[in-house]
Design a protein around this motif. Structure first.
Motif, mmCIF file in Angstrom:
data_model
loop_
_atom_site.group_PDB
_atom_site.id
_atom_site.type_symbol
_atom_site.label_atom_id
_atom_site.label_comp_id
_atom_site.label_asym_id
_atom_site.label_seq_id
_atom_site.Cartn_x
_atom_site.Cartn_y
_atom_site.Cartn_z
ATOM 1 N N UNK A 1 46.823 36.653 37.180
ATOM 2 C CA UNK A 1 46.077 37.145 38.329
ATOM 3 C C UNK A 1 45.015 36.096 38.624
ATOM 4 N N UNK A 2 45.019 35.600 39.863
ATOM 5 C CA UNK A 2 43.984 34.674 40.310
ATOM 6 C C UNK A 2 43.001 35.504 41.112
ATOM 7 N N UNK A 3 41.753 35.484 40.678
ATOM 8 C CA UNK A 3 40.737 36.371 41.222
ATOM 9 C C UNK A 3 39.633 35.555 41.855
ATOM 10 N N UNK A 4 39.062 36.070 42.908
ATOM 11 C CA UNK A 4 37.923 35.423 43.531
ATOM 12 C C UNK A 4 37.733 35.934 44.941
ATOM 13 N N UNK A 5 36.559 35.705 45.489
ATOM 14 C CA UNK A 5 36.268 36.174 46.846
ATOM 15 C C UNK A 5 37.053 35.376 47.881
ATOM 16 N N UNK B 1 47.871 36.880 43.714
ATOM 17 C CA UNK B 1 46.775 36.283 44.468
ATOM 18 C C UNK B 1 46.228 37.354 45.419
ATOM 19 N N UNK B 2 45.003 37.802 45.169
ATOM 20 C CA UNK B 2 44.397 38.810 46.020
ATOM 21 C C UNK B 2 44.734 40.234 45.610
ATOM 22 N N UNK B 3 45.272 40.395 44.442
ATOM 23 C CA UNK B 3 45.645 41.707 43.925
ATOM 24 C C UNK B 3 45.572 41.653 42.407
ATOM 25 N N UNK B 4 45.058 42.650 41.749
ATOM 26 C CA UNK B 4 44.529 43.921 42.247
ATOM 27 C C UNK B 4 43.080 43.789 42.731
ATOM 28 N N UNK C 1 56.557 49.115 32.467
ATOM 29 C CA UNK C 1 57.862 49.744 32.683
ATOM 30 C C UNK C 1 58.970 48.697 32.792
ATOM 31 N N UNK C 2 58.579 47.460 33.138
ATOM 32 C CA UNK C 2 59.537 46.368 33.261
ATOM 33 C C UNK C 2 59.417 45.378 32.096
ATOM 34 N N UNK C 3 58.890 45.876 30.974
ATOM 35 C CA UNK C 3 58.800 45.129 29.723
ATOM 36 C C UNK C 3 58.043 43.805 29.819
ATOM 37 N N UNK C 4 56.959 43.809 30.569
ATOM 38 C CA UNK C 4 56.105 42.634 30.666
ATOM 39 C C UNK C 4 54.660 43.094 30.884
ATOM 40 N N UNK C 5 53.756 42.149 30.998
ATOM 41 C CA UNK C 5 52.350 42.503 31.211
ATOM 42 C C UNK C 5 51.615 41.311 31.827
ATOM 43 N N UNK C 6 50.359 41.524 32.181
ATOM 44 C CA UNK C 6 49.512 40.440 32.678
ATOM 45 C C UNK C 6 49.156 39.551 31.483
ATOM 46 N N UNK C 7 49.434 38.258 31.604
ATOM 47 C CA UNK C 7 49.109 37.302 30.545
ATOM 48 C C UNK C 7 47.627 36.959 30.555
ATOM 49 N N UNK C 8 47.088 36.794 31.762
ATOM 50 C CA UNK C 8 45.680 36.444 31.875
ATOM 51 C C UNK C 8 45.169 36.599 33.288
ATOM 52 N N UNK C 9 43.867 36.745 33.392
ATOM 53 C CA UNK C 9 43.188 36.883 34.679
ATOM 54 C C UNK C 9 42.170 35.754 34.767
ATOM 55 N N UNK C 10 42.295 34.954 35.820
ATOM 56 C CA UNK C 10 41.382 33.833 36.003
ATOM 57 C C UNK C 10 40.555 34.094 37.250
ATOM 58 N N UNK C 11 39.243 34.142 37.072
ATOM 59 C CA UNK C 11 38.326 34.371 38.184
ATOM 60 C C UNK C 11 37.727 33.044 38.613
ATOM 61 N N UNK C 12 37.969 32.660 39.876
ATOM 62 C CA UNK C 12 37.342 31.467 40.440
ATOM 63 C C UNK C 12 35.934 31.840 40.874
ATOM 64 N N UNK C 13 34.961 31.210 40.266
ATOM 65 C CA UNK C 13 33.557 31.522 40.499
ATOM 66 C C UNK C 13 32.999 30.589 41.583
ATOM 67 N N UNK C 14 32.676 31.160 42.761
ATOM 68 C CA UNK C 14 32.164 30.395 43.893
ATOM 69 C C UNK C 14 31.033 31.189 44.534
ATOM 70 N N UNK C 15 29.910 30.522 44.844
ATOM 71 C CA UNK C 15 28.788 31.235 45.444
ATOM 72 C C UNK C 15 29.023 31.515 46.938
ATOM 73 N N UNK C 16 28.226 32.423 47.481
ATOM 74 C CA UNK C 16 28.446 32.911 48.845
ATOM 75 C C UNK C 16 28.261 31.834 49.907
#
Length: 189
Positions: A5-9, A85-88, A103-118
């Motif tokens: 999961x790629x996370x960020x504003x 990208x953009x979810x959840x 349910x599909x025998x897998x999972x989230x490996x990692x969540x990376x949050x891109x840290x950027x100021x407003x």
């Protein structure tokens, strides 16, 4: 299977970095924004509904987003992994994604949050809007989307932090420098 999961504003560089990560790790990219735009472009019933929601600067309801996402996952059974990208954007979405993947025998490996100021976000989006003309980059919509992220969406991070899956990466700098930092995190998975 590598599921990220790629996370960020809005404007953090999720799309740019996702493209590079897809090429390096042979992942299937799932951008809810791209899914929404495809439905809107094709004027599906769902697309018409999503169009109005996005035009108002609001987030698409979980039920619509999750249904579209599940269909995309099912349409790509050959994928070696996915990059979300953009979810959840909400804890219920994160819980639903975890359940669906389990349910599909897998999972989230990692969540990376891109840290950027407003301030940096606003500059990037203004530049992107000049180039792409995306309706969701208009100043009033942008302000609402950034506020939505910092007031609501960011609260998903503790959910993944409690699972030991969250890593924050500085999202300001040269694209290649940020990419190198991301791959260092992912290679550890």
């Amino acid at each position: 299977m590598l599921n990220l999961v790629i996370f960020g504003p809005p404007g953090a560089g999720k799309g740019t970095q996702s493209e590079k990560l897809i090429a390096k790790y042979n992942l299937h990219h799932i951008s809810t924004g791209d899914l929404f735009r495809a439905h809107i472009k094709n004027q599906t019933e769902l697309g018409k509904e999503v169009s109005q929601i996005i035009a108002d600067g609001n987030l698409v309801p979980d039920s619509i987003t999750i249904a579209m996402l599940e269909q995309e996952l099912k349409n790509n059974p050959q994928a070696e992994g996915f990059i979300f990208d953009g979810f959840p954007r909400t804890v219920p979405q994160a819980e639903s994604l975890d359940q669906f993947l389990q349910e599909n025998n897998t999972s989230i490996s990692g969540v990376i949050a891109l840290d950027v100021n407003e301030d940096e976000l606003k500059q990037r989006i203004a530049k992107r809007q000049e180039i792409s003309g995306r309706a969701d980059d208009a100043a009033d919509k942008l302000t609402k989307r950034i506020e939505e992220y910092f007031n609501k969406t960011i609260h998903v991070l503790p959910y993944y932090e409690a699972q030991g899956k969250l890593v924050k990466v500085n999202g300001i700098g040269e694209i290649e420098e940020i990419f190198a930092n991301l791959t260092a995190v992912i290679d550890a998975y």
